[in-house]
Design a protein around this motif. Sequence first.
Motif, short mmCIF file in Angstrom:
data_model
loop_
_atom_site.label_atom_id
_atom_site.label_comp_id
_atom_site.label_asym_id
_atom_site.label_seq_id
_atom_site.Cartn_x
_atom_site.Cartn_y
_atom_site.Cartn_z
N PHE A 1 0.83 -1.21 0.00
CA PHE A 1 0.00 0.00 0.00
C PHE A 1 0.86 1.26 0.00
CE2 PHE A 1 -1.87 3.25 2.92
CZ PHE A 1 -2.79 3.78 2.01
N PHE A 2 1.85 1.33 0.87
CA PHE A 2 2.70 2.52 0.94
C PHE A 2 3.53 2.69 -0.33
CE2 PHE A 2 2.32 2.02 5.71
CZ PHE A 2 1.51 3.14 5.86
N ARG A 3 3.97 1.57 -0.90
CA ARG A 3 4.76 1.66 -2.15
C ARG A 3 3.93 2.24 -3.29
NH1 ARG A 3 8.00 -4.04 -3.03
NH2 ARG A 3 9.38 -3.95 -1.20
N THR A 4 2.66 1.90 -3.35
CA THR A 4 1.83 2.27 -4.49
C THR A 4 0.99 3.52 -4.25
OG1 THR A 4 0.14 0.69 -3.75
CG2 THR A 4 1.74 -0.08 -5.37
N HIS A 5 1.17 4.17 -3.08
CA HIS A 5 0.42 5.39 -2.79
C HIS A 5 1.34 6.50 -2.31
CE1 HIS A 5 -2.88 2.52 -2.95
NE2 HIS A 5 -3.68 3.54 -3.10
N ARG A 6 2.50 6.60 -2.96
CA ARG A 6 3.43 7.68 -2.61
C ARG A 6 2.95 9.02 -3.14
NH1 ARG A 6 8.65 4.09 -4.42
NH2 ARG A 6 8.77 2.79 -2.54
N ASP B 1 0.23 15.22 -6.12
CA ASP B 1 1.23 15.68 -5.16
C ASP B 1 1.66 14.51 -4.27
OD1 ASP B 1 2.86 17.64 -4.17
OD2 ASP B 1 1.43 18.36 -2.67
N ARG B 2 2.80 14.67 -3.60
CA ARG B 2 3.31 13.60 -2.74
C ARG B 2 2.44 13.47 -1.48
NH1 ARG B 2 7.88 10.76 -3.33
NH2 ARG B 2 8.55 9.54 -1.54
N THR B 3 2.21 12.23 -1.05
CA THR B 3 1.38 11.99 0.13
C THR B 3 2.25 11.85 1.37
OG1 THR B 3 1.44 9.58 -0.22
CG2 THR B 3 -0.39 10.81 -1.23
N GLN B 4 1.60 11.92 2.52
CA GLN B 4 2.26 11.71 3.80
C GLN B 4 1.47 10.67 4.59
OE1 GLN B 4 2.62 15.47 5.81
NE2 GLN B 4 4.13 16.26 4.36
N ARG B 5 2.15 9.89 5.40
CA ARG B 5 1.48 8.88 6.20
C ARG B 5 0.70 9.54 7.33
NH1 ARG B 5 5.59 3.66 6.78
NH2 ARG B 5 6.13 3.55 4.57
N VAL B 6 -0.47 8.98 7.62
CA VAL B 6 -1.29 9.44 8.73
C VAL B 6 -0.86 8.69 9.99
CG1 VAL B 6 -3.64 9.64 9.61
CG2 VAL B 6 -3.19 9.98 7.17
N ASP B 7 -0.64 9.38 11.08
CA ASP B 7 -0.09 8.77 12.28
C ASP B 7 -1.09 7.91 13.04
OD1 ASP B 7 2.35 9.94 11.81
OD2 ASP B 7 1.93 11.68 13.09
N TRP B 8 -2.38 8.27 13.02
CA TRP B 8 -3.35 7.63 13.90
C TRP B 8 -4.18 6.53 13.23
CZ3 TRP B 8 -3.35 12.58 12.11
CH2 TRP B 8 -4.37 12.93 11.23
N GLU B 9 -4.01 6.31 11.94
CA GLU B 9 -4.70 5.22 11.27
C GLU B 9 -3.90 4.82 10.03
OE1 GLU B 9 -8.53 6.28 9.80
OE2 GLU B 9 -7.88 8.22 9.02
N MET B 10 -4.25 3.66 9.46
CA MET B 10 -3.53 3.16 8.30
C MET B 10 -4.03 3.88 7.05
SD MET B 10 -1.16 1.38 7.05
CE MET B 10 -0.69 0.71 8.65
N ARG C 1 -1.99 18.83 -0.21
CA ARG C 1 -2.47 19.86 -1.13
C ARG C 1 -3.99 19.83 -1.27
NH1 ARG C 1 -0.48 19.69 -7.25
NH2 ARG C 1 1.45 20.56 -6.37
N CYS C 2 -4.56 18.67 -1.58
CA CYS C 2 -6.01 18.60 -1.81
C CYS C 2 -6.76 17.86 -0.72
CB CYS C 2 -6.29 17.96 -3.16
SG CYS C 2 -5.93 16.18 -3.24
N GLN C 3 -6.03 17.34 0.29
CA GLN C 3 -6.62 16.66 1.45
C GLN C 3 -7.24 15.30 1.12
OE1 GLN C 3 -6.00 18.06 4.51
NE2 GLN C 3 -4.86 19.47 3.20
N HIS C 4 -6.97 14.79 -0.07
CA HIS C 4 -7.47 13.46 -0.42
C HIS C 4 -6.76 12.41 0.42
CE1 HIS C 4 -9.03 10.13 -2.73
NE2 HIS C 4 -7.81 9.72 -3.02
N ARG C 5 -7.53 11.50 1.03
CA ARG C 5 -6.97 10.46 1.88
C ARG C 5 -7.22 9.09 1.26
NH1 ARG C 5 -7.91 10.62 8.30
NH2 ARG C 5 -6.95 12.64 7.87
N SER C 6 -6.20 8.23 1.30
CA SER C 6 -6.31 6.88 0.73
C SER C 6 -6.05 5.84 1.81
CB SER C 6 -5.30 6.70 -0.41
OG SER C 6 -5.56 7.60 -1.46
N TYR C 7 -6.77 4.74 1.72
CA TYR C 7 -6.64 3.63 2.66
C TYR C 7 -6.21 2.37 1.90
CZ TYR C 7 -9.27 6.67 5.80
OH TYR C 7 -9.68 7.73 6.57
N PRO C 8 -5.67 1.38 2.62
CA PRO C 8 -5.25 0.14 1.94
C PRO C 8 -6.40 -0.48 1.17
CG PRO C 8 -4.36 0.20 4.16
CD PRO C 8 -5.30 1.36 4.05
#
Length: 276
Positions: free
Chosen positions: A111-116, A123-132, A138-145
Amino acid sequence: MLKPVSQQSLDTARGQWLIFSRDKLVVRQNQRQLPQGGFDDIDCLRAYHADVYELKDLQGDSLPQSTFIVDMGAEEPEGEHWELASLRHMLMQAPDTAFAVAGRAWQYVHFFRTHRYCGQCGDRTQRVDWEMAVQCQRCQHRSYPRVSPCIIVAVHDGERLLLARGVRHRELNMYSTLAGFVESGESLEQAVHREIFEEVGVSVTDLEYFGSQPWPFPHSLMVGYIARYAGGDIVPEEGEIDDAQWFWPDALPKTPPTLSIAGQLIAATVKKIQGK
């Protein structure tokens, strides 16, 4: 969930290490075993001290020791005493709990490899600390496994099992149950009928839910059913099914181990036919 391990905590971190290189696991040469011990005991990790994660919140799948994850990406371990082992081979030989933990770890790594990068704005994503999850700042789009549902079905006619050998299993000469991905807008039951007809040309009835199993190749959830044959002649799907036949319970071909839901379905269907 994966929790980053601080530099200070690395000094006392001891347990089992799941080190991924490409799509394989790093193991000790000629042992085919996962590395055990502390961070300093594994020399190939020296350059990855800032990339160590501990697997947490396993909800009953936990091992009797801590489990640490390191993703080397496309790099390979240095040193002659390390080698790469197939993830599928290692998991199929592991106990049930180890299979669940390693499989979950690989799905997180994938998941992390394919959602950089953000799938919405790039734009580049950042890991969320409190959930997977990962999030785009930039656009606040969030992706989950991603989890891809698949149906897997054991078909019987009251006396025999219908098993198929996939094109990929031709060399192994292994026969198994029928399976396929659920399509968008499709129910599980609709997928059962469609996949069976597409793969072997027969229809089924009396669907009976059996159980489910996460399958990390790379992120599937197998949903198992037992179904009764309703009609039609076996016509293997070209390019997918190499051979399909009816088998008597006391004369089964080579089949998957019972660690997999395919093996469990076959064993349960044999008992059903035999009235046990």
